[in-house]
Design a protein around this motif. Structure first.
Motif, PDB file in Angstrom:
ATOM      1  N   ASP A 146       0.866  -1.180   0.000  1.00 47.61           N
ATOM      2  CA  ASP A 146       0.000   0.000   0.000  1.00 47.61           C
ATOM      3  C   ASP A 146       0.902   1.228   0.000  1.00 47.61           C
ATOM      4  OD1 ASP A 146      -2.430  -1.472   0.171  1.00 47.61           O
ATOM      5  OD2 ASP A 146      -2.041  -1.799   2.298  1.00 47.61           O
ATOM      6  N   SER A 167      -4.884   1.508  -7.267  1.00 48.37           N
ATOM      7  CA  SER A 167      -6.208   0.922  -7.025  1.00 48.37           C
ATOM      8  C   SER A 167      -6.629  -0.033  -8.134  1.00 48.37           C
ATOM      9  CB  SER A 167      -7.252   2.035  -6.871  1.00 48.37           C
ATOM     10  OG  SER A 167      -7.373   2.781  -8.071  1.00 48.37           O
ATOM     11  N   TYR A 212      -1.591  -5.800  -7.114  1.00 44.59           N
ATOM     12  CA  TYR A 212      -2.032  -7.150  -6.773  1.00 44.59           C
ATOM     13  C   TYR A 212      -1.823  -7.393  -5.277  1.00 44.59           C
ATOM     14  CZ  TYR A 212       2.962  -7.146  -7.644  1.00 44.59           C
ATOM     15  OH  TYR A 212       4.291  -6.799  -7.653  1.00 44.59           O
ATOM     16  N   ASP A 213      -2.473  -8.420  -4.739  1.00 47.99           N
ATOM     17  CA  ASP A 213      -2.249  -8.784  -3.342  1.00 47.99           C
ATOM     18  C   ASP A 213      -1.314  -9.981  -3.226  1.00 47.99           C
ATOM     19  OD1 ASP A 213      -2.957  -8.207  -0.534  1.00 47.99           O
ATOM     20  OD2 ASP A 213      -3.738 -10.254  -0.572  1.00 47.99           O
ATOM     21  N   ARG A 259      -7.106   0.866  -0.705  1.00 42.05           N
ATOM     22  CA  ARG A 259      -7.550  -0.467  -0.301  1.00 42.05           C
ATOM     23  C   ARG A 259      -7.259  -0.792   1.157  1.00 42.05           C
ATOM     24  NH1 ARG A 259     -11.106  -0.728  -3.201  1.00 42.05           N
ATOM     25  NH2 ARG A 259     -11.285  -1.867  -5.158  1.00 42.05           N
ATOM     26  N   LYS A 286      -9.028  -3.358   4.341  1.00 37.56           N
ATOM     27  CA  LYS A 286      -8.372  -4.200   5.343  1.00 37.56           C
ATOM     28  C   LYS A 286      -8.823  -3.809   6.747  1.00 37.56           C
ATOM     29  CE  LYS A 286      -4.059  -5.105   2.830  1.00 37.56           C
ATOM     30  NZ  LYS A 286      -2.589  -4.931   2.854  1.00 37.56           N
ATOM     31  N   TYR A 331     -11.569 -10.570   0.797  1.00 36.74           N
ATOM     32  CA  TYR A 331     -10.449  -9.678   0.504  1.00 36.74           C
ATOM     33  C   TYR A 331      -9.790 -10.036  -0.823  1.00 36.74           C
ATOM     34  CZ  TYR A 331      -6.211  -6.977   0.838  1.00 36.74           C
ATOM     35  OH  TYR A 331      -5.198  -6.100   0.570  1.00 36.74           O
ATOM     36  N   ASN A 332      -9.609 -11.337  -1.062  1.00 38.44           N
ATOM     37  CA  ASN A 332      -9.007 -11.776  -2.326  1.00 38.44           C
ATOM     38  C   ASN A 332      -9.894 -11.421  -3.516  1.00 38.44           C
ATOM     39  OD1 ASN A 332      -6.711 -12.823  -1.146  1.00 38.44           O
ATOM     40  ND2 ASN A 332      -7.550 -14.881  -0.939  1.00 38.44           N
ATOM     41  N   SER A 360      -9.279  -7.574  -3.933  1.00 39.69           N
ATOM     42  CA  SER A 360      -7.918  -7.125  -4.230  1.00 39.69           C
ATOM     43  C   SER A 360      -7.271  -7.869  -5.394  1.00 39.69           C
ATOM     44  CB  SER A 360      -7.028  -7.267  -2.990  1.00 39.69           C
ATOM     45  OG  SER A 360      -6.940  -8.621  -2.601  1.00 39.69           O
ATOM     46  N   ASN A 374     -10.720  -8.110  -8.439  1.00 38.18           N
ATOM     47  CA  ASN A 374     -11.358  -6.821  -8.759  1.00 38.18           C
ATOM     48  C   ASN A 374     -12.878  -6.832  -8.646  1.00 38.18           C
ATOM     49  OD1 ASN A 374      -8.932  -5.426  -9.335  1.00 38.18           O
ATOM     50  ND2 ASN A 374      -8.840  -6.424 -11.331  1.00 38.18           N
TER      51      ASN A 374
END
Length: 403
Positions: free
Chosen positions: A84, A181, A185-186, A335, A339, A373-374, A377, A380
């Motif tokens: 982030d 944004s 990627y996570d 994002r 969290k 969350y997945n 993040s 999309n």
């Protein structure tokens, strides 16, 4: 060496290993968030490429390689991994504009701070890493717009007038917000590991290459295995630097192939000094993370309040107005707000009843939140759709728990 890394004993160990040529080809920097791991990794890259004959690696070195590395413009450094970046960019912007408007003695340092904060994001979108990705055509215009604006703040050039500086910074923020944004990627994609491997095996005329992977614990299995293959037979001219907040979450076979340097949580006094020296913030600003969160469009307390209300609606069996939650949480941009919201859900569902049924329900809820969350993040999915689906799944678990 490591003059810009404050209150970390790891810097002395690293300096000793570099000076005596004991630094291995793969290392892990492990420790809490905001402890300076990325700063350290970037400084290692600068030191290894320094071409000065005297005082090699000194922070004030003006050799061509050090200048490029201080601006994070070296072609010998790749940075990957989720992060982030938006709050640090905003904090750096404030420090830079304040210095420019007041012609402060630290203006040059603040200028570098802002440029580096932006490039900590844009370096993750190098064409080398994204060459085979179909998103390149969408990323390229954003990168070009950012680069054009950053060119006007080049340390080798005179600064524009203050009103123009502010507009340039605002334009950069708009583009970096969109870049982060839309495309951050996570979990590090396997294609980027493969692309970095090809890059690492190509000989460089300018000495050592450095590949930095931030939050290495957040790679999926395929990416971890691809990295492991590289570390098993590493190219001699590339140093791999991994960072993590959770060493225990890193694949054991990867841990066996890296040397770990441990970073510690700084004290409150030390964090206040870091904020004052780096961001020129008031020493009463609190922790580093706390200060950065002051740049969120809504406070964490507000987001956590929405989270508690959301979970109460689960317990009541009444679907809340999702759009009001999304709007109240600033659309969950950046994002990190999402969290904070999900963490608030976890806190809201905690109970002192440790019966087997409640423990099982809590575990199911953790899985639901992780998937949500997945979905947002990585895949999309819109936050509104994700929250509605999450409410239904949490309610199903809650209803079973009460039977």
């Amino acid at each position: 060496m490591f003059d810009n890394l404050l209150y970390q004993n790891a810097s002395a160990l690293l300096k000793d290993d570099i000076v005596h040529h004991r630094l291995p080809g793969a290392i892990l920097l492990s420790g809490p968030a905001s402890s300076g791991k990325l700063t350290c990794a970037l400084e290692i890259a600068r030191i290894l490429s320094c071409t000065a004959s005297e005082k090699r690696g000194h922070w004030l070195c003006e050799c061509p390689s050090c200048r490029k590395n201080k601006e994070l413009m070296s072609t010998n450094v790749l940075v990957a991994g989720p992060r982030d970046c938006s709050l640090e960019i905003l904090a750096a912007k404030k420090a830079f504009l304040t210095a420019a408007f007041n012609n402060a003695p630290y203006l040059t340092a603040a200028r570098y701070l802002f440029l580096r904060s932006v490039r900590k994001l844009t370096m993750r979108f190098s064409q080398i890493l994204w060459e085979d990705d179909d998103k390149v055509s969408k990323i390229a215009p954003l990168m070009q717009a950012i680069d054009e604006q950053m060119e006007q703040l080049d340390p080798a050039k005179p600064l524009p007038e203050n009103d123009k500086i502010e507009k340039i910074c605002d334009d950069i923020i708009k583009q970096t917000d969109k870049l982060e944004s839309s495309f951050m990627y996570d979990s590090l994609p396997i294609n980027q590991i493969r692309a970095a491997s090809r890059w690492a095996h190509m000989k460089s005329p300018d000495g050592k290459k450095v590949f930095i992977i931030e939050n290495a614990d957040r790679m999926n299995e395929a990416a971890r295995n691809a990295l492991l293959k590289i570390l098993e037979e590493p190219p001699t001219d590339t140093v791999f630097i991994l960072t993590t907040n959770r060493r225990g979450a890193v694949m054991p076979t990867i841990l066996s192939r890296v040397r770990t340097y441990q970073f510690n949580q700084r004290t409150a006094v030390q964090q206040a000094e870091v904020l004052e020296r780096v961001f020129h913030a008031d020493s009463s600003a609190g922790s580093i993370d706390g200060y950065l969160q002051t740049f969120l469009p809504v406070t964490p307390d507000v987001v956590q309040g929405y989270a508690r209300s959301f979970y109460e609606s689960v317990e009541k069996g009444a679907l809340p107005v999702i759009n009001d939650i999304v709007k109240g949480c600033a659309g969950f941009e950046p994002r990190v707000l999402f969290k904070i919201f999900l963490t608030g859900i976890l806190d809201a569902q905690k109970t002192e009843d440790l019966s087997a049924r409640n423990v099982e329900s809590a575990a199911k809820n953790v899985d639901i939140l992780r998937d949500v969350y997945n979905n947002v993040s990585v895949y999309n999915q819109s936050p509104a759709a994700a929250l509605e689906n999450m409410w239904r799944e949490l309610f199903a678990v809650y209803r079973l728990e009460r039977r």
